[in-house]
Design a protein around this motif. Sequence first.
Motif, PDB file in Angstrom:
ATOM      1  N   VAL A 165     -16.614  20.437  29.318  1.00 45.87           N
ATOM      2  CA  VAL A 165     -17.417  19.534  28.511  1.00 45.87           C
ATOM      3  C   VAL A 165     -18.615  20.250  27.901  1.00 45.87           C
ATOM      4  O   VAL A 165     -19.023  19.949  26.775  1.00 45.87           O
ATOM      5  N   ALA A 166     -19.191  21.216  28.612  1.00 47.92           N
ATOM      6  CA  ALA A 166     -20.331  21.947  28.063  1.00 47.92           C
ATOM      7  C   ALA A 166     -19.921  22.772  26.845  1.00 47.92           C
ATOM      8  O   ALA A 166     -20.672  22.876  25.868  1.00 47.92           O
ATOM      9  N   THR A 167     -18.730  23.358  26.894  1.00 47.87           N
ATOM     10  CA  THR A 167     -18.230  24.114  25.746  1.00 47.87           C
ATOM     11  C   THR A 167     -17.971  23.181  24.573  1.00 47.87           C
ATOM     12  O   THR A 167     -18.321  23.484  23.426  1.00 47.87           O
ATOM     13  N   ALA A 168     -17.360  22.036  24.854  1.00 45.53           N
ATOM     14  CA  ALA A 168     -17.074  21.058  23.805  1.00 45.53           C
ATOM     15  C   ALA A 168     -18.354  20.522  23.177  1.00 45.53           C
ATOM     16  O   ALA A 168     -18.356  20.092  22.020  1.00 45.53           O
ATOM     17  N   ALA A 169     -19.442  20.550  23.938  1.00 46.97           N
ATOM     18  CA  ALA A 169     -20.704  19.977  23.465  1.00 46.97           C
ATOM     19  C   ALA A 169     -21.536  20.946  22.643  1.00 46.97           C
ATOM     20  O   ALA A 169     -22.477  20.523  21.958  1.00 46.97           O
ATOM     21  N   ASP A 170     -21.225  22.222  22.693  1.00 49.31           N
ATOM     22  CA  ASP A 170     -22.109  23.230  22.103  1.00 49.31           C
ATOM     23  C   ASP A 170     -22.397  22.973  20.624  1.00 49.31           C
ATOM     24  O   ASP A 170     -23.562  22.898  20.213  1.00 49.31           O
ATOM     25  N   VAL A 190     -20.522  10.056  26.709  1.00 49.47           N
ATOM     26  CA  VAL A 190     -19.437  10.948  26.283  1.00 49.47           C
ATOM     27  C   VAL A 190     -18.200  10.590  27.102  1.00 49.47           C
ATOM     28  O   VAL A 190     -18.284  10.428  28.325  1.00 49.47           O
ATOM     29  N   PHE A 191     -17.049  10.477  26.416  1.00 48.72           N
ATOM     30  CA  PHE A 191     -15.794  10.109  27.075  1.00 48.72           C
ATOM     31  C   PHE A 191     -14.743  11.192  26.862  1.00 48.72           C
ATOM     32  O   PHE A 191     -14.763  11.906  25.855  1.00 48.72           O
ATOM     33  N   ASN A 192     -13.816  11.293  27.807  1.00 49.63           N
ATOM     34  CA  ASN A 192     -12.738  12.267  27.663  1.00 49.63           C
ATOM     35  C   ASN A 192     -11.500  11.615  27.053  1.00 49.63           C
ATOM     36  O   ASN A 192     -11.531  10.455  26.629  1.00 49.63           O
ATOM     37  N   ALA A 193     -10.404  12.357  27.022  1.00 50.67           N
ATOM     38  CA  ALA A 193      -9.177  11.866  26.388  1.00 50.67           C
ATOM     39  C   ALA A 193      -8.586  10.667  27.111  1.00 50.67           C
ATOM     40  O   ALA A 193      -7.799   9.915  26.530  1.00 50.67           O
ATOM     41  N   ASN A 208     -14.170  16.257  20.637  1.00 50.05           N
ATOM     42  CA  ASN A 208     -13.790  17.610  21.050  1.00 50.05           C
ATOM     43  C   ASN A 208     -13.057  17.613  22.385  1.00 50.05           C
ATOM     44  O   ASN A 208     -12.296  18.540  22.685  1.00 50.05           O
ATOM     45  N   LEU A 209     -13.285  16.575  23.179  1.00 49.68           N
ATOM     46  CA  LEU A 209     -12.600  16.441  24.466  1.00 49.68           C
ATOM     47  C   LEU A 209     -11.296  15.659  24.342  1.00 49.68           C
ATOM     48  O   LEU A 209     -10.625  15.408  25.343  1.00 49.68           O
ATOM     49  N   GLY A 210     -10.959  15.246  23.121  1.00 51.19           N
ATOM     50  CA  GLY A 210      -9.702  14.544  22.899  1.00 51.19           C
ATOM     51  C   GLY A 210      -9.808  13.041  22.853  1.00 51.19           C
ATOM     52  O   GLY A 210      -8.804  12.336  22.753  1.00 51.19           O
ATOM     53  N   HIS A 211     -11.031  12.517  22.899  1.00 50.98           N
ATOM     54  CA  HIS A 211     -11.204  11.069  22.843  1.00 50.98           C
ATOM     55  C   HIS A 211     -11.120  10.608  21.393  1.00 50.98           C
ATOM     56  O   HIS A 211     -11.617  11.273  20.497  1.00 50.98           O
ATOM     57  N   GLY A 212     -10.524   9.436  21.183  1.00 48.92           N
ATOM     58  CA  GLY A 212     -10.268   9.024  19.810  1.00 48.92           C
ATOM     59  C   GLY A 212     -10.998   7.803  19.332  1.00 48.92           C
ATOM     60  O   GLY A 212     -10.623   7.231  18.316  1.00 48.92           O
ATOM     61  N   TYR A 213     -12.051   7.384  20.045  1.00 51.39           N
ATOM     62  CA  TYR A 213     -12.700   6.163  19.578  1.00 51.39           C
ATOM     63  C   TYR A 213     -13.450   6.428  18.282  1.00 51.39           C
ATOM     64  O   TYR A 213     -14.008   7.485  18.061  1.00 51.39           O
TER      65      TYR A 213
END
Length: 235
Positions: free
Chosen positions: A58-63, A181-184, A223-228
Amino acid sequence: MGVTQIANRLGIAKSAIHRHLQGLTERGYLTQNQSTTRYSLGPKAYLIGRLAPGIEDVATAADGPMRDARDKMGLTTVLTAPSMSGMVVLKTVHGTTSIAIGARPGSELPMHASAQGHVALAFGPSLHLERTLRQPLAPLTAHTITEPEKLKAMVETVRRNGHASAPEQALLGINALAAPVFNANDEFVAAAAIVSSIQFVPAEPDAGMIAAVVEMARQISRNLGHGYAGQRPAQ
C-alpha cells in the motif's frame, strides 16, 4: 491463513500458535479478518517488508498520489494503517512550506484522537470501534473526545461524509484531514491524510481541500485494484 492451517504446517499445538498470533497482532505485525478469523500481514510487517526490493504494498501504491497531493497543496501527506492499538504511520511525504509538520514512520496515532483513527473506526472492521470503546478515552488535549457516545456520533458523521478531521484532538495547534483507502476486495486498509498546523488545515476544511484528500485516497485505492468511482457508501 488460519490457526489450524499454521499449526499443521509447523507441527505446533494450536494453543501455542494462537498465543503467538495474538502477540504479533497486538504489536501490529499481523491483522485478523473479523469475518474469516484468518491472519495476514499487519502494518508493521509492511514497514519491514519495504526494506526488501520488489515488494508492492500500500505504501508503494500511495507514493504517486501522495506526492501529487503534496505538490497541489504544499502540505505534508501521511499514510497510516490500523493496528490493534492505533494507526501506524507507513509513509510521510513532507510539505513544501518553510515549516513542515510530519509524522515519523512506525509511530502510532490514537484511534480516538486522530482523523486517521476516526476514518478507521468508521470504515474498518467493527472490532476497532468495539476495542476503542472498551478502553478509557484518554484526554490528550482539551479538545479530545473522551465520551463514548460522542465518539460513536463522530464515527457516524465520518461514515456519512467519507472523510474526517480532528482539530487539536491529539496535539494543540495541529490538525489532519483524512480519507479511507480500500483494496481490491473493498476492505479498508489505510487512511490517507494531510497534516499541518490549524492555520493551514482549519477545523472546518474547505471543499477544495476535502476534494483533494478524497481524490488522493481514491487514487491510492485504484492503484490497489479498488474500483469505486465515488464516495464509498455507508455500511
